[in-house]
Each structure stands twice: as structure tokens, then as C-alpha cells.
Design a protein around this motif. Structure first.
Motif, PDB file in Angstrom:
ATOM      1  N   PRO A   1      30.960  42.539  49.646  1.00  0.00           N
ATOM      2  CA  PRO A   1      29.998  41.685  50.346  1.00  0.00           C
ATOM      3  C   PRO A   1      30.465  40.229  50.381  1.00  0.00           C
ATOM      4  CG  PRO A   1      28.885  43.059  48.711  1.00  0.00           C
ATOM      5  CD  PRO A   1      30.348  43.284  48.530  1.00  0.00           C
ATOM      6  N   ALA A   2      30.136  39.532  51.447  1.00  0.00           N
ATOM      7  CA  ALA A   2      30.565  38.145  51.634  1.00  0.00           C
ATOM      8  C   ALA A   2      30.178  37.300  50.422  1.00  0.00           C
ATOM      9  CB  ALA A   2      29.933  37.565  52.897  1.00  0.00           C
ATOM     10  N   GLY A   3      31.118  36.501  49.970  1.00  0.00           N
ATOM     11  CA  GLY A   3      30.835  35.569  48.876  1.00  0.00           C
ATOM     12  C   GLY A   3      30.998  36.172  47.484  1.00  0.00           C
ATOM     13  N   VAL A   4      31.220  37.475  47.404  1.00  0.00           N
ATOM     14  CA  VAL A   4      31.393  38.102  46.086  1.00  0.00           C
ATOM     15  C   VAL A   4      32.885  38.137  45.745  1.00  0.00           C
ATOM     16  CG1 VAL A   4      31.110  40.213  44.722  1.00  0.00           C
ATOM     17  CG2 VAL A   4      29.313  39.507  46.344  1.00  0.00           C
ATOM     18  N   PRO A   5      33.287  37.514  44.638  1.00  0.00           N
ATOM     19  CA  PRO A   5      34.713  37.519  44.291  1.00  0.00           C
ATOM     20  C   PRO A   5      35.184  38.919  43.884  1.00  0.00           C
ATOM     21  CG  PRO A   5      33.447  36.062  42.817  1.00  0.00           C
ATOM     22  CD  PRO A   5      32.456  36.760  43.681  1.00  0.00           C
ATOM     23  N   LEU A   6      36.314  39.309  44.444  1.00  0.00           N
ATOM     24  CA  LEU A   6      36.926  40.591  44.072  1.00  0.00           C
ATOM     25  C   LEU A   6      37.860  40.349  42.898  1.00  0.00           C
ATOM     26  CD1 LEU A   6      37.467  43.618  44.719  1.00  0.00           C
ATOM     27  CD2 LEU A   6      39.319  42.847  46.229  1.00  0.00           C
ATOM     28  N   VAL A   7      37.653  41.095  41.825  1.00  0.00           N
ATOM     29  CA  VAL A   7      38.498  41.004  40.630  1.00  0.00           C
ATOM     30  C   VAL A   7      39.311  42.292  40.543  1.00  0.00           C
ATOM     31  CG1 VAL A   7      38.516  40.860  38.111  1.00  0.00           C
ATOM     32  CG2 VAL A   7      36.849  39.518  39.434  1.00  0.00           C
ATOM     33  N   ASN A   8      40.609  42.162  40.394  1.00  0.00           N
ATOM     34  CA  ASN A   8      41.485  43.327  40.460  1.00  0.00           C
ATOM     35  C   ASN A   8      42.355  43.441  39.214  1.00  0.00           C
ATOM     36  OD1 ASN A   8      43.200  45.390  41.173  1.00  0.00           O
ATOM     37  ND2 ASN A   8      43.962  44.418  43.054  1.00  0.00           N
ATOM     38  N   ASP A   9      42.204  44.550  38.492  1.00  0.00           N
ATOM     39  CA  ASP A   9      43.147  44.890  37.426  1.00  0.00           C
ATOM     40  C   ASP A   9      44.343  45.552  38.103  1.00  0.00           C
ATOM     41  OD1 ASP A   9      44.671  45.929  35.405  1.00  0.00           O
ATOM     42  OD2 ASP A   9      43.090  47.147  34.500  1.00  0.00           O
ATOM     43  N   ALA A  10      45.394  44.766  38.280  1.00  0.00           N
ATOM     44  CA  ALA A  10      46.591  45.246  38.989  1.00  0.00           C
ATOM     45  C   ALA A  10      47.744  45.477  38.013  1.00  0.00           C
ATOM     46  CB  ALA A  10      46.991  44.242  40.064  1.00  0.00           C
ATOM     47  N   SER A  11      47.401  45.836  36.778  1.00  0.00           N
ATOM     48  CA  SER A  11      48.426  45.934  35.723  1.00  0.00           C
ATOM     49  C   SER A  11      49.589  46.833  36.091  1.00  0.00           C
ATOM     50  CB  SER A  11      47.800  46.464  34.435  1.00  0.00           C
ATOM     51  OG  SER A  11      46.902  45.532  33.907  1.00  0.00           O
ATOM     52  N   SER A  12      49.309  47.938  36.761  1.00  0.00           N
ATOM     53  CA  SER A  12      50.390  48.905  36.951  1.00  0.00           C
ATOM     54  C   SER A  12      50.910  48.974  38.382  1.00  0.00           C
ATOM     55  CB  SER A  12      49.964  50.287  36.458  1.00  0.00           C
ATOM     56  OG  SER A  12      48.762  50.685  37.057  1.00  0.00           O
ATOM     57  N   ASP A  13      50.461  48.063  39.254  1.00  0.00           N
ATOM     58  CA  ASP A  13      51.105  48.047  40.583  1.00  0.00           C
ATOM     59  C   ASP A  13      51.282  46.644  41.149  1.00  0.00           C
ATOM     60  OD1 ASP A  13      48.486  47.461  41.355  1.00  0.00           O
ATOM     61  OD2 ASP A  13      48.460  48.899  43.018  1.00  0.00           O
ATOM     62  N   ILE A  14      51.120  45.628  40.288  1.00  0.00           N
ATOM     63  CA  ILE A  14      51.266  44.274  40.815  1.00  0.00           C
ATOM     64  C   ILE A  14      52.683  44.071  41.369  1.00  0.00           C
ATOM     65  CG2 ILE A  14      51.883  43.289  38.537  1.00  0.00           C
ATOM     66  CD1 ILE A  14      49.991  40.863  39.752  1.00  0.00           C
ATOM     67  N   PHE A  15      52.745  43.455  42.520  1.00  0.00           N
ATOM     68  CA  PHE A  15      54.020  43.149  43.194  1.00  0.00           C
ATOM     69  C   PHE A  15      54.824  44.412  43.541  1.00  0.00           C
ATOM     70  CE2 PHE A  15      54.067  38.725  40.921  1.00  0.00           C
ATOM     71  CZ  PHE A  15      52.939  38.367  41.650  1.00  0.00           C
TER      72      PHE A  15
END
Ligand SMILES: *Cc1c(COP(=O)(O)O)cnc(C)c1O
Length: 365
Positions: free
Chosen positions: A168-182
Motif C-alpha cells: 500500500p502507498a506510503g508503507v515502507p517495504l522491508v526486505n530480508d535479502a540475506s540469501s539473494d542480495i545482489f
């Protein structure tokens, strides 16, 4: 030139590093060029270390195209510490955070957030042992979540988001990208906060990368312990206290190499090719091998599959280990086989596994 014999390392984490990075680290371990001391021995406030630390930060920014208005932080405590730090900084005690539950790591993140405030599970794949990513139609956001939390790659189950959820607009998305970052280009601007333990796709254990939008910094209650407040680290450019210097040095080397070899677009092409080869071996086995993840949600990083019986899986692990293919035993919550093929995992190792799988199926049919 390495005279050391290295086997194929399919470990889920800590995981394989680029050979060139290990060689450079070895080459310079006793004395950094022009410094005459080891990176292990110098002050984190010295000029040479600042160059490494700020250089690594700059590389993160360039590689990922981090827009203005975001801080890049080098923290400790692993992704696990972020399970706590995210809600401690972003979730008011009276508020609610939305979590998408797609595996063991999201379950752990949820458990920690519940200690701080309200948690709404917006969607879950638990009913099918996390073999998939919830569809957009399944996601039910709460009315005004403090943030929405996802886990971009589910290391244990072998599923991965191949698009970002519509938040939803204005809600920050927080992402645990530990195993696929970059593992491919990333649209940082669509995130409020990205975090990743470094020991899978970035560097070595002891370092956690956090990329956080500046308006999300400074929201922690004043009772928050100083180390656990993002504002502390943003203000001091990750040098509030002694950072994990060797892990930052390794990150610096890894990122420098990624930038020199075509950046994330090149990494993506590599990873796609490696994963496609391995899934083709699973799918082309006439049903002998059976993937855990649903096809559309398959991970490029952790390939999970089963054999016709637990007995055969045991034999597969033992025999592959004997042949220099290490770390293929699946996590106990899925069973079967898991091949982790992160950025640094060489394509030759995928080829070796594909050949082994064909031979094993032929002789154990
Ligand atoms: C490995 C992993 C973690 C835990 O990381 P630590 O750095 O050991 O705390 C969390 N989330 C995901 C997705 C992981 O793969």
C-alpha cells in the motif's frame, strides 16, 4: 595461481567466495600494499581502513544504484539482529507491522517483531510447507502497517520472489535479502529498508549490510540501546564502534570484482544460466528428481529437490561428498537435497553436479 585443491562447495552459508578474492586476501594478509601492516591489525579509524570501509560503501551504492536519501550501514549480529532491530526502530508498541510468511527465517522475524508490537501475517505459504510465494490476490494488508516485511529468498525451502509485492502507498517495504542480495539488479527505491547477513552472497560472517531510507532513521524510542538504533550508525558512517573490519575488507574485494566484471546485470545472466541448468537436470530426470518449490517461484540461489526415497537421498549425499561435491544435504525442515549456488559458485560446479545427478539416477534407478 592456486596450487590448493578446492572441491565444489554447495554450502547454504557461510558459503563459497570468489577464488580471486581469497587469493587477493591471502596475498595481502601480512601487509596491505603501501601500509605495511595487516588489515587485521590496523585501527578502524586509520586512513587505510577508512578507504576500505568507505570504498565498500561506495561500491554498494554504485553496484545497486542506491538513490540519494538512503544510508548504507555495516552492522553486526547477522540478519537475526535485524529481526529485532527492524521492529525496535520502526514499529511503535501500539502499532502493527505486516509480515509475509514464506519460510523459517520469516517465522523467526515474526517472532521477534511480536516482542515489540503488533504483527499481522498478511500472507503465508506455511500450509504447503513453504513451497511457493503467495500470490498478490492472497495478500491481505492490515489497515495502516508501520511497514511490510518480506524475505526475498527462502534459503531453506528454495523459493524466491521474482517480483516485489505491491505494498500500500506510503508503507515502507522491508526486505530480508540475506540469501539473494545482489544476485541481480535491485530496485532500492521500492524499499524502505533492505538487510542481509553477508555470509551467503556478499562476504564472510560477522557483517550485516543494511540499506535504509533516511526518513526511517531516528524513529526509535529513546530507550533503545545505542548500538541497536540505526541513527547511531548512520551518524557515524558505520564507525560508531569497532566494525567487523575483516568482513568489510572482504566485502570491499567482492564488490570491486563484481563492478569490474559487468555489475549486477552480468551477475544475473550468470545466475540465471546456472539455475536453469540445474533445474533442467531435475525436470529432465523423468521424475527421478522432484523439485520442492513450485516452478514459478524457484530460487536461483538454493535449489531444493527430492529423490524417490530417503534411503536414496542418504546415498546421494554420501556418494556426492565422496566425489568432491560438498554440502548437498537438505535442511531438516524440507529433507532431500539442497544445492546452494550463490553468486560466487562457479558454473563448473553446477556442471559437475548435473553430471553426477545423471550418473546417480542411471545407477540407482
Ligand atoms: C541465513 C539467513 C538468516 C540468518 O542469518 P544470520 O546472519 O545467521 O543471522 C536470515 N534470513 C535469511 C533469509 C537467511 O538466509
Amino acid at each position: 595461481m592456486s596450487i590448493v585443491h578446492r572441491i565444489h562447495n554447495f554450502s547454504a552459508g557461510p558459503a563459497v567466495l570468489p577464488l580471486a578474492v581469497l587469493e587477493e586476501a591471502r596475498e595481502h594478509l601480512l601487509a596491505l600494499p603501501g601500509v605495511g601492516m595487516s588489515v587485521l591489525e590496523i585501527s578502524h579509524r586509520s586512513k587505510p581502513f577508512e578507504e576500505i570501509c568507505f570504498g565498500a560503501e561506495e561500491s554498494v551504492r554504485r553496484l545497486a544504484g542506491v538513490p540519494d536519501g538512503y544510508q548504507v550501514l555495516f552492522l553486526q549480529g547477522g540478519a537475526t539482529m535485524q529481526f529485532s532491530m527492524v521492529p525496535m526502530n520502526l514499529l511503535p508498541a501500539s502499532g502493527t507491522a505486516d509480515y509475509i510468511e514464506t519460510g523459517v527465517w520469516s517465522e523467526k522475524a515474526i517472532a521477534e517483531a511480536k516482542k515489540i508490537g503488533g504483527v499481522h501475517v498478511a500472507a503465508s505459504s506455511k500450509g504447503t510447507n513453504h513451497d511457493r510465494i503467495p500470490s498478490a490476490a492472497e495478500i491481505r494488508w492490515s489497515s495502516a502497517p508501520a511497514y511490510a516485511h518480506m524475505t526475498s529468498n527462502n534459503t531453506i525451502f528454495g523459493t524466491q520472489w521474482h517480483h516485489l509485492p505491491m505494498v500500500p502507498a506510503g508503507v515502507p517495504l522491508v526486505n530480508d535479502a540475506s540469501s539473494d542480495i545482489f544476485c541481480r539488479p535491485i530496485d532500492v527505491a521500492k524499499h524502505g529498508l533492505i538487510y542481509a547477513g553477508a555470509q551467503k552472497n556478499l562476504a564472510i560472517a560477522g557483517l550485516t549490510l543494511v540499506i535504509v531510507r533516511e526518513d526511517l532513521i531516528g524513529r526509535a524510542p529513546s530507550s533503545t540501546p545505542i548500538y541497536l538504533n540505526y541513527a547511531t550508525h548512520a551518524k557515524e558512517r558505520s564507525l560508531y564502534n569497532t566494525p567487523p573490519v575483516f568482513a568489510i575488507y572482504i566485502l570491499h574485494l567482492v564488490l570491486k570484482r563484481l563492478l569490474a566484471t559487468g555489475g549486477l546485470a552480468a551477475v544475473e545472466a550468470n545466475n540465471r544460466r546456472k539455475a536453469e541448468k540445474l533445474y533442467a537436470a531435475v525436470d529432465g530426470s523423468g521424475g527421478y528428481y522432484h523439485g520442492h518449490a513450485q516452478v514459478a517461484d524457484r530460487s536461483w540461489m538454493n535449489v531444493t529437490f527430492k529423490l524417490p526415497s530417503g534411503e536414496l537421498e542418504k546415498r546421494f549425499v554420501a556418494e556426492s561428498t565422496r566425489q568432491g561435491l560438498d554440502g548437498l544435504k537438505g535442511h531438516r525442515s524440507v529433507g532431500g537435497i539442497r544445492a546452494s549456488i550463490y553468486n560466487a559458485f562457479p558454473e563448473a560446479g553446477v556442471d559437475a553436479l548435473v553430471a553426477f545427478m545423471a550418473e546417480f539416477a542411471r545407477t540407482n534407478g
